[in-house]
Design a protein around this motif. Structure first.
Motif, PDB file in Angstrom:
ATOM      1  N   MET A   1      -7.294  13.481 -13.976  1.00  0.00           N
ATOM      2  CA  MET A   1      -6.609  12.448 -12.809  1.00  0.00           C
ATOM      3  C   MET A   1      -6.779  13.436 -11.452  1.00  0.00           C
ATOM      4  SD  MET A   1      -3.324  10.338 -12.487  1.00  0.00           S
ATOM      5  CE  MET A   1      -2.245  11.049 -11.156  1.00  0.00           C
ATOM      6  N   THR A   2      -7.388  12.608 -10.600  1.00  0.00           N
ATOM      7  CA  THR A   2      -7.554  13.264  -9.419  1.00  0.00           C
ATOM      8  C   THR A   2      -6.157  13.411  -8.358  1.00  0.00           C
ATOM      9  OG1 THR A   2      -8.344  11.428  -8.219  1.00  0.00           O
ATOM     10  CG2 THR A   2      -9.892  12.910  -8.805  1.00  0.00           C
ATOM     11  N   ALA A   3      -5.911  14.285  -7.567  1.00  0.00           N
ATOM     12  CA  ALA A   3      -4.746  14.354  -6.983  1.00  0.00           C
ATOM     13  C   ALA A   3      -4.531  13.197  -6.063  1.00  0.00           C
ATOM     14  CB  ALA A   3      -4.608  15.740  -6.183  1.00  0.00           C
ATOM     15  N   GLN A   4      -3.317  12.785  -5.806  1.00  0.00           N
ATOM     16  CA  GLN A   4      -3.030  11.579  -4.947  1.00  0.00           C
ATOM     17  C   GLN A   4      -1.360  11.726  -4.560  1.00  0.00           C
ATOM     18  OE1 GLN A   4      -4.063   8.295  -7.251  1.00  0.00           O
ATOM     19  NE2 GLN A   4      -2.136   8.081  -8.436  1.00  0.00           N
ATOM     20  N   HIS A   5      -1.249  11.099  -3.375  1.00  0.00           N
ATOM     21  CA  HIS A   5       0.112  10.980  -3.088  1.00  0.00           C
ATOM     22  C   HIS A   5       0.834   9.686  -3.284  1.00  0.00           C
ATOM     23  CE1 HIS A   5      -1.013  14.463  -0.658  1.00  0.00           C
ATOM     24  NE2 HIS A   5      -1.649  13.710   0.329  1.00  0.00           N
ATOM     25  N   ARG A   6       2.062   9.952  -3.505  1.00  0.00           N
ATOM     26  CA  ARG A   6       2.874   8.664  -3.925  1.00  0.00           C
ATOM     27  C   ARG A   6       3.716   8.224  -2.908  1.00  0.00           C
ATOM     28  NH1 ARG A   6       3.562  11.083  -8.712  1.00  0.00           N
ATOM     29  NH2 ARG A   6       5.674  11.076  -8.729  1.00  0.00           N
ATOM     30  N   TYR A   7       3.536   7.011  -2.161  1.00  0.00           N
ATOM     31  CA  TYR A   7       4.642   6.659  -1.203  1.00  0.00           C
ATOM     32  C   TYR A   7       5.228   5.196  -1.808  1.00  0.00           C
ATOM     33  CZ  TYR A   7       2.305   9.435   2.698  1.00  0.00           C
ATOM     34  OH  TYR A   7       1.546   9.992   3.638  1.00  0.00           O
ATOM     35  N   ALA A   8       6.506   5.312  -1.718  1.00  0.00           N
ATOM     36  CA  ALA A   8       7.331   4.432  -2.163  1.00  0.00           C
ATOM     37  C   ALA A   8       8.433   3.768  -0.890  1.00  0.00           C
ATOM     38  CB  ALA A   8       7.966   4.560  -3.064  1.00  0.00           C
TER      39      ALA A   8
ATOM     40  N   ASP B   1      -6.626  13.556   3.424  1.00  0.00           N
ATOM     41  CA  ASP B   1      -7.914  12.993   3.023  1.00  0.00           C
ATOM     42  C   ASP B   1      -7.527  12.524   1.582  1.00  0.00           C
ATOM     43  OD1 ASP B   1      -9.291  13.368   5.210  1.00  0.00           O
ATOM     44  OD2 ASP B   1     -10.246  15.252   4.602  1.00  0.00           O
ATOM     45  N   LEU B   2      -6.560  12.743   0.728  1.00  0.00           N
ATOM     46  CA  LEU B   2      -6.177  12.297  -0.419  1.00  0.00           C
ATOM     47  C   LEU B   2      -5.811  10.939  -0.460  1.00  0.00           C
ATOM     48  CD1 LEU B   2      -4.101  15.220  -2.241  1.00  0.00           C
ATOM     49  CD2 LEU B   2      -6.512  14.841  -2.245  1.00  0.00           C
ATOM     50  N   PRO B   3      -6.124  10.238  -1.905  1.00  0.00           N
ATOM     51  CA  PRO B   3      -5.949   8.812  -2.024  1.00  0.00           C
ATOM     52  C   PRO B   3      -4.235   8.604  -2.034  1.00  0.00           C
ATOM     53  CG  PRO B   3      -7.068   9.641  -3.900  1.00  0.00           C
ATOM     54  CD  PRO B   3      -7.115  10.603  -2.804  1.00  0.00           C
ATOM     55  N   CYS B   4      -3.821   7.486  -1.728  1.00  0.00           N
ATOM     56  CA  CYS B   4      -2.245   7.257  -2.010  1.00  0.00           C
ATOM     57  C   CYS B   4      -2.044   5.973  -2.751  1.00  0.00           C
ATOM     58  CB  CYS B   4      -1.742   7.142  -0.453  1.00  0.00           C
ATOM     59  SG  CYS B   4      -2.204   8.201   0.768  1.00  0.00           S
ATOM     60  N   VAL B   5      -1.000   6.194  -3.430  1.00  0.00           N
ATOM     61  CA  VAL B   5      -0.405   5.082  -4.237  1.00  0.00           C
ATOM     62  C   VAL B   5       0.547   4.632  -3.332  1.00  0.00           C
ATOM     63  CG1 VAL B   5       0.435   3.994  -6.383  1.00  0.00           C
ATOM     64  CG2 VAL B   5      -1.488   5.674  -6.488  1.00  0.00           C
ATOM     65  N   VAL B   6       0.814   3.237  -3.194  1.00  0.00           N
ATOM     66  CA  VAL B   6       1.849   2.993  -2.194  1.00  0.00           C
ATOM     67  C   VAL B   6       2.648   1.931  -2.951  1.00  0.00           C
ATOM     68  CG1 VAL B   6       2.353   1.702  -0.070  1.00  0.00           C
ATOM     69  CG2 VAL B   6       0.449   3.068  -0.371  1.00  0.00           C
ATOM     70  N   ASP B   7       3.812   2.245  -3.383  1.00  0.00           N
ATOM     71  CA  ASP B   7       4.668   1.157  -4.214  1.00  0.00           C
ATOM     72  C   ASP B   7       5.625   0.499  -3.057  1.00  0.00           C
ATOM     73  OD1 ASP B   7       6.071  -0.275  -6.050  1.00  0.00           O
ATOM     74  OD2 ASP B   7       6.949   1.518  -6.916  1.00  0.00           O
ATOM     75  N   ILE B   8       5.331  -0.790  -3.213  1.00  0.00           N
ATOM     76  CA  ILE B   8       6.077  -1.701  -2.119  1.00  0.00           C
ATOM     77  C   ILE B   8       7.270  -2.494  -2.977  1.00  0.00           C
ATOM     78  CG2 ILE B   8       6.135  -3.809  -0.505  1.00  0.00           C
ATOM     79  CD1 ILE B   8       3.047  -2.953   0.008  1.00  0.00           C
TER      80      ILE B   8
END
Ligand SMILES: [Zn+2]
Length: 602
Positions: free
Chosen positions: A1-8, A124-131
């Motif tokens: 899995m490529t690195a990504q940030h997680r925003y919630a 530049d990393l992709p982010c997952v955004v949990d709303i």
């Protein structure tokens, strides 16, 4: 899995207007990870320092607290850790504008710039955004509207979304609440509008009209390769106006009454205002969201970023917003010329146009256009209003010089290919060079005067070249925006040389350079108490002024602070500063053809 940030993000305490935001970084900088909140939001050129709304910040890793230090007004650094790091922020959200974040018991709205800090060095990393939803019973019927791509969330529902990088993360405003949603396609691309507010709007008509506008703009510049969806967010309170453009969406505010009710027919002046707004924001998806100044490529959200090209990105957009309405047949040419007459009037009424060029206005937007004081009318010119007139004269000049072979449409198409499709920033001289190259004749001096000059634009002669008569008259009064011939004999002979404002108590809001009020010694902020010894009210000030003739003298009594002052004013002839345009009925055939080529679609 490529690195990504997680925003919630979740509404922590809606009644207290508090969001909680968690950012989890899987590979933090071992020397200490920095986080930075933007100081401004693209499209609104003012330093807003969004970090000032952060009311609590802490960091943790592996269930343990991690040291967190504030570095400056917008940045934090967490101590170095070997494992995953989470930053937790509480953010106060009570700015209900298109540039802000807002949360209460009825809804939530946010721009990423207001709530999501960047992971410095890893933007530049992709982010997952949990709303996430608020705690029940709040938000039982809330839906989520955003152009962010869904990962694990139902349509218009809470859950995870994904973006490719931080720049995208802050380019997707999110509206959450009880929404009215309409969907339509424009050239096969799915579009939607999500409306907050009790509007009882004719949604079918709205979607039909939006589709017409979107397809009109697509006709000019084509469908961008990455435009696979588009969302209009709309807040419709009792009174309001504004919009902010994004790459796949726009956030808009209009007055509830701007929207058509079921059964309404035709385009009222008020609905025309709304159509102009959404047309403007939509055109931006090409002009400033994909094609942008080199200075914005990429955006530096930590500080002011100067460019002399805002007149291209806002002025040209302001030109095409209303032009698309007439070209698509939604409004008649007469209605378009009324809007144009109003824009000309707005520019003519400020002497700032003789002080500042549109290039200077663009450059100083941060500290002048966005920070207007009582002297604004004397000192600055709008790169929107005059910028749109510069676009108009360039368009008509190109058509005139090339006998209709080249127009601003061609410049926009070429500019789009050169800087829009490639994503390369437009250099400061790029737009002008493009105009000169396409014109095939030397129009450098013409452009120089229009863009960097402060003289009057050759509107009258150029409008004549397309069979439109340019007329000037005196203003009918404070409510007269121009664009129409005006009531015969209704115009006062004299003026004060000032605009009155104030709630209930008439107050001098603007004092025009060289006008009677300034000569008399009246200052902005003075409360107008009496005219020739008789008390004056906001309601009767205009009627009272109509009783004077040029050369008459008056005693003006004002409160400056708590001091009562009486000043001697000599009334002067009212200026001829109100424009209206008329289609000439005796124009030659080729002139009529040129007007049609301008106002109708190819
Ligand atoms: Zn704009």
């Amino acid at each position: 899995m490529t690195a990504q940030h997680r925003y919630a993000i979740r509404p922590l305490d809606p009644a207290a207007h508090l969001f909680e935001v968690c950012i989890t970084v899987s590979e933090p900088d071992p020397a200490g990870q920095e986080f930075a909140m933007p100081a401004w939001i693209p499209g609104s050129y003012m330093i807003r320092d969004y970090a000032r709304h952060v009311v609590a910040a802490r960091a943790e890793s592996d269930g343990r607290d991690v040291g967190l230090r504030k570095l400056d007004k917008s940045r934090w650094r967490a101590d170095g850790v070997a494992r995953e790091l989470t930053l937790v922020l509480e953010i106060y959200a009570h700015d209900d504008s298109v540039r802000g974040a807002h949360l209460d018991l009825t809804h939530a709205f946010f721009n990423g710039t207001c709530v999501f800090p960047a992971v410095v060095g890893q933007e530049d990393l992709p982010c997952v955004v949990d709303i996430q939803p608020p705690e029940k019973p709040v938000g039982r019927h809330w839906r989520v509207a955003t152009a962010m791509r869904r990962q694990d969330a139902p349509e218009y529902g809470f859950g995870t979304h994904v973006v490719n990088n931080y720049a995208e993360l802050v380019d997707h405003p999110v509206e959450i609440g009880q929404l009215s949603i309409g969907e339509f396609e424009a050239n096969g691309v799915p579009h939607a509008i999500a409306i907050r507010g009790n509007t009882r709007v004719d949604m079918a008509r709205l979607c039909h009209d939006l589709q017409t506008i979107c397809e009109q703009h697509m006709l000019l510049l084509g469908v961008p390769a990455d435009l696979d969806r588009y969302l209009f967010l709309l807040h419709a309170p009792g009174k309001g106006y504004g919009g902010l453009e994004h790459r796949w969406s726009s956030a808009n505010i209009c007055s509830r009454d701007n929207l058509p009710a079921r059964g309404d027919e035709g385009v009222s002046d008020s609905y025309r205002t709304f159509l102009g707004l959404v047309s403007h924001e939509y055109f931006h998806l090409w002009n400033v969201k994909r094609m942008k100044p080199a200075a914005f490529t990429p955006y530096d959200l930590s500080q002011e970023t100067h460019t002399s090209l805002l007149w291209v990105f806002e002025g040209v957009t302001s030109y095409y917003d209303d032009l698309a309405l007439v070209r698509s047949g939604m409004i008649a040419p007469e209605s378009y010329l009324e809007l144009l007459g109003q824009t000309i009037t707005r520019v003519l009424r400020g002497s700032g146009r003789r002080r500042q060029s549109v290039a200077e206005s663009s450059f100083d937007a941060w500290t002048k256009f966005y920070k207007q004081d009582a002297n604004a009318a004397n000192a600055i010119v709008s790169y929107y209003a005059k910028g749109s007139l510069v676009a108009l004269v360039i368009d008509l000049q190109l058509r005139h010089e090339t006998e209709g072979k080249v127009s601003l449409d061609d410049v926009m198409k070429a500019a789009w290919q050169r800087w829009g499709e490639t994503g390369e920033g437009m250099p400061e001289d790029g737009f002008e060079t493009m105009c000169v190259d396409l014109a095939g004749v030397n129009i450098r001096d013409f452009l120089d005067a229009a863009i960097r000059g402060t003289g009057e634009l050759p509107l009258e002669s150029l409008l004549k070249s397309v069979g439109v008569e340019y007329h000037l008259r005196r203003s009918d009064g404070a409510k007269d925006k121009g664009g129409k011939p005006g009531g015969e004999g209704n115009q006062p002979d004299v003026w004060l040389g000032a605009n009155l404002g104030g709630n209930g108590k008439p107050t001098f809001a603007v004092v025009h350079n060289g006008g009677p009020a300034e000569t008399a010694g009246i200052a902005p902020g003075d409360e107008f108490v009496a005219l020739d010894g008789l008390r004056i009210s906001a309601a009767d000030a205009e009627a009272r002024a109509r009783r004077y003739k040029p050369g008459d003298k008056s005693n003006i009594t004002v409160f400056r602070g708590d001091e009562l002052i009486t000043l001697r004013l000599v009334w002067e002839e009212a200026p001829v500063d109100t424009c209206y345009l008329v289609i000439s009925d005796d124009a030659a055939e080729e002139v009529v053809a040129r007007r049609k080529a301008w106002l109708e679609s190819e």
